[in-house]
Write an enzyme that holds these catalytic residues in place. Structure first.
Site, PDB file in Angstrom:
ATOM      1  N   ASN A   9       0.870  -1.180   0.000  1.00 24.39           N
ATOM      2  CA  ASN A   9       0.000   0.000   0.000  1.00 24.39           C
ATOM      3  C   ASN A   9       0.906   1.229   0.000  1.00 24.39           C
ATOM      4  O   ASN A   9       1.520   1.545   1.016  1.00 24.39           O
ATOM      5  CB  ASN A   9      -0.893  -0.042   1.252  1.00 24.39           C
ATOM      6  CG  ASN A   9      -1.724   1.209   1.406  1.00 24.39           C
ATOM      7  OD1 ASN A   9      -1.784   2.058   0.504  1.00 24.39           O
ATOM      8  ND2 ASN A   9      -2.379   1.345   2.554  1.00 24.39           N
ATOM      9  N   LYS A  11       0.086   4.263  -0.192  1.00 26.78           N
ATOM     10  CA  LYS A  11      -0.553   5.426   0.459  1.00 26.78           C
ATOM     11  C   LYS A  11      -0.364   6.673  -0.410  1.00 26.78           C
ATOM     12  O   LYS A  11      -0.364   6.570  -1.635  1.00 26.78           O
ATOM     13  CB  LYS A  11      -0.008   5.593   1.885  1.00 26.78           C
ATOM     14  CG  LYS A  11      -0.130   4.286   2.686  1.00 26.78           C
ATOM     15  CD  LYS A  11       0.081   4.442   4.167  1.00 26.78           C
ATOM     16  CE  LYS A  11      -0.087   3.105   4.853  1.00 26.78           C
ATOM     17  NZ  LYS A  11       0.032   3.170   6.290  1.00 26.78           N
ATOM     18  N   HIS A  97      -9.479   1.130   5.101  1.00 27.29           N
ATOM     19  CA  HIS A  97      -8.143   1.254   5.691  1.00 27.29           C
ATOM     20  C   HIS A  97      -8.224   2.157   6.915  1.00 27.29           C
ATOM     21  O   HIS A  97      -9.009   3.102   6.948  1.00 27.29           O
ATOM     22  CB  HIS A  97      -7.149   1.825   4.665  1.00 27.29           C
ATOM     23  CG  HIS A  97      -5.740   1.769   5.185  1.00 27.29           C
ATOM     24  ND1 HIS A  97      -5.230   2.739   5.999  1.00 27.29           N
ATOM     25  CD2 HIS A  97      -4.769   0.828   5.044  1.00 27.29           C
ATOM     26  CE1 HIS A  97      -3.984   2.402   6.333  1.00 27.29           C
ATOM     27  NE2 HIS A  97      -3.690   1.247   5.777  1.00 27.29           N
ATOM     28  N   GLU A  99      -6.524   4.552   7.960  1.00 24.95           N
ATOM     29  CA  GLU A  99      -6.373   5.999   7.746  1.00 24.95           C
ATOM     30  C   GLU A  99      -7.662   6.598   7.189  1.00 24.95           C
ATOM     31  O   GLU A  99      -7.986   7.760   7.453  1.00 24.95           O
ATOM     32  CB  GLU A  99      -5.164   6.254   6.836  1.00 24.95           C
ATOM     33  CG  GLU A  99      -3.868   6.056   7.619  1.00 24.95           C
ATOM     34  CD  GLU A  99      -2.771   5.314   6.880  1.00 24.95           C
ATOM     35  OE1 GLU A  99      -2.775   5.313   5.647  1.00 24.95           O
ATOM     36  OE2 GLU A  99      -1.911   4.728   7.562  1.00 24.95           O
ATOM     37  N   GLU A 169      -5.023  -4.875  10.768  1.00 28.39           N
ATOM     38  CA  GLU A 169      -3.981  -3.858  10.924  1.00 28.39           C
ATOM     39  C   GLU A 169      -4.226  -3.094  12.227  1.00 28.39           C
ATOM     40  O   GLU A 169      -5.040  -2.158  12.253  1.00 28.39           O
ATOM     41  CB  GLU A 169      -4.005  -2.870   9.750  1.00 28.39           C
ATOM     42  CG  GLU A 169      -3.751  -3.511   8.401  1.00 28.39           C
ATOM     43  CD  GLU A 169      -3.237  -2.478   7.386  1.00 28.39           C
ATOM     44  OE1 GLU A 169      -2.097  -2.608   6.960  1.00 28.39           O
ATOM     45  OE2 GLU A 169      -3.986  -1.555   7.043  1.00 28.39           O
ATOM     46  N   GLY A 175       2.855   2.423  10.775  1.00 25.17           N
ATOM     47  CA  GLY A 175       3.773   3.542  10.586  1.00 25.17           C
ATOM     48  C   GLY A 175       4.507   3.960  11.848  1.00 25.17           C
ATOM     49  O   GLY A 175       5.121   5.018  11.895  1.00 25.17           O
ATOM     50  N   SER A 215       3.804  -1.974  10.280  1.00 24.59           N
ATOM     51  CA  SER A 215       5.262  -2.007  10.433  1.00 24.59           C
ATOM     52  C   SER A 215       5.882  -3.352  10.030  1.00 24.59           C
ATOM     53  O   SER A 215       6.815  -3.831  10.681  1.00 24.59           O
ATOM     54  CB  SER A 215       5.670  -1.630  11.865  1.00 24.59           C
ATOM     55  OG  SER A 215       5.257  -0.304  12.148  1.00 24.59           O
TER      56      SER A 215
HETATM   57  P1  13P Z   1       3.243   0.495   7.609  1.00 30.71           P
HETATM   58  O1  13P Z   1       3.769  -0.793   7.021  1.00 30.71           O
HETATM   59  O2  13P Z   1       3.930   1.714   7.074  1.00 30.71           O
HETATM   60  O3  13P Z   1       3.179   0.436   9.102  1.00 30.71           O
HETATM   61  O4  13P Z   1       1.721   0.639   7.101  1.00 30.71           O
HETATM   62  C1  13P Z   1       0.857  -0.432   7.231  1.00 30.71           C
HETATM   63  C2  13P Z   1      -0.375  -0.148   6.488  1.00 30.71           C
HETATM   64  O5  13P Z   1      -1.172   0.703   6.863  1.00 30.71           O
HETATM   65  C3  13P Z   1      -0.608  -0.889   5.233  1.00 30.71           C
HETATM   66  O6  13P Z   1      -1.889  -0.678   4.756  1.00 30.71           O
END
Ligand code: 13P
Length: 253
Positions: A9, A11, A97, A99, A169, A175, A215
C-alpha cells in the site's frame, strides 16, 4: 492451503516518475519467481494506477486502488467508481483502511457499501480492520474487530465473500515501527477466523485469507508468516523500495 498474499500500500507517496520506477523494480525476474508462490499486488495512488499498470507490463503483479466509491456514476465530485477502476485494469481495492476510518472519518456503514459495490463491480476487495491503542489497552480488541467485521460484511452472502481478503492492521502498529508480536497478531487472526466460521461456515473461514499489516519489514515478515492464521502481509512504508518489498515477499513464501 491458503496461498500467501503480499500487498504493498503506497498510500499518498511517490510521484509520476518514482511510481513507475518502483513498479519496474517490482516487476523484476525475482518477483516473478516469488509470485508463483504468492499473490502479489501494489496499491498506488489513483493518479498513477494506469502508468503503474503499464510499467508492470506482463508481470503477474496485480494492481489495486486504495479506495473506491459505492455509486456507479453521477454527481459525486472527487470520487472514483468500481467500473472506472476495472476499466483501467485494476483487480483489487482496499476498503476501510484505518487511515480512511480514523483520518478521513469513514464509518462501518460507508465501508460496507463500498465493499458490496466493489464485489458487485468485479473487484477483489481487502477489508481492513484493527483497533486503536486505547482500545487494545482497554482489552477491547476483539469487540472492535467483531463490530468492524459484522458491520463491514453486513448483507454479504457467503458466495460474495469468496472475493474478499481481510487485513488485520492494529492502528497502533501502523507507521510507528511498533509491530504486533507474531503471537499478538496470531491471537487476533485466530479470533477473526473463528468469528467468520460463526458468521458464515467453517469452510469459508478455512479458505479466506487474513493479512497482517503494521510495520512489516523484511526482518519480521517470515516470523509473522510462520503463524498458522497469518496468510499474507499488507505493507506500507517498506513497500516503497523494490528490494525491500521483494525481501518481504521472499520472507512470506
Ligand atoms: P506500515 O507498514 O507503514 O506500518 O503501514 C501499514 C499499512 O497501513 C498498510 O496498509
Amino acid at each position: 492451503m491458503r496461498k500467501p498474499f503480499v500487498a504493498g500500500n503506497w498510500k499518498m507517496n511517490t510521484d509520476s516518475s518514482s511510481s513507475v520506477e518502483l513498479a519496474e523494480g517490482i516487476a523484476s525476474d525475482a518477483t516473478e519467481i516469488a509470485s508463483a508462490k504468492a499473490t502479489v499486488a501494489v496499491f498506488p495512488p489513483f493518479v498513477y494506477l494506469q502508468s503503474v499498470t503499464k510499467a508492470l507490463g506482463t508481470s503477474s503483479v496485480g494492481v489495486g486502488a486504495q479506495d473506491v466509491y459505492f455509486e456507479p456514476d453521477g454527481a459525486f465530485t472527487g470520487e472514483i467508481s468500481t467500473s472506472m477502476l476495472k476499466d483501467i485494469g485494476c483487480t483489487y481495492c482496499l476498503c476501510g483502511h484505518s487511515e480512511r476510518r480514523h483520518v478521513i472519518g469513514e464509518t462501518d456503514e460507508l465501508i460496507n457499501k463500498k465493499l458490496a459495490a466493489a464485489i458487485t463491480g468485479g473487484l477483489l476487495p481487502i477489508l481492513c480492520v484493527g483497533e486503536l491503542l486505547a482500545e487494545r489497552e482497554a482489552s477491547k480488541t476483539n469487540d472492535v474487530v467483531t463490530r468492524q467485521l459484522e458491520n463491514g460484511l453486513a448483507g454479504l452472502s457467503e458466495a460474495k465473500l469468496s472475493a474478499v481478503t481481510i487485513a488485520y492492521e492494529p492502528v497502533w502498529a501502523i507507521g510507528t515501527g511498533l509491530t504486533a508480536t507474531p503471537q499478538q497478531a496470531q491471537e487476533v487472526h485466530e479470533f477473526i477466523r473463528k468469528l467468520l466460521a460463526k458468521m458464515y461456515s467453517g469452510e469459508l473461514a478455512e479458505g479466506i485469507r487474513i493479512q497482517y499489516g503494521g510495520s512489516v519489514k523484511p526482518d519480521n515478515a517470515a516470523e509473522l508468516m510462520a503463524q498458522p492464521d497469518i496468510d499474507g502481509l499488507l505493507v506500507g512504508g517498506a513497500s516503497l523500495k523494490a528490494d525491500g518489498f521483494l525481501a518481504i515477499i521472499q520472507g512470506a513464501i
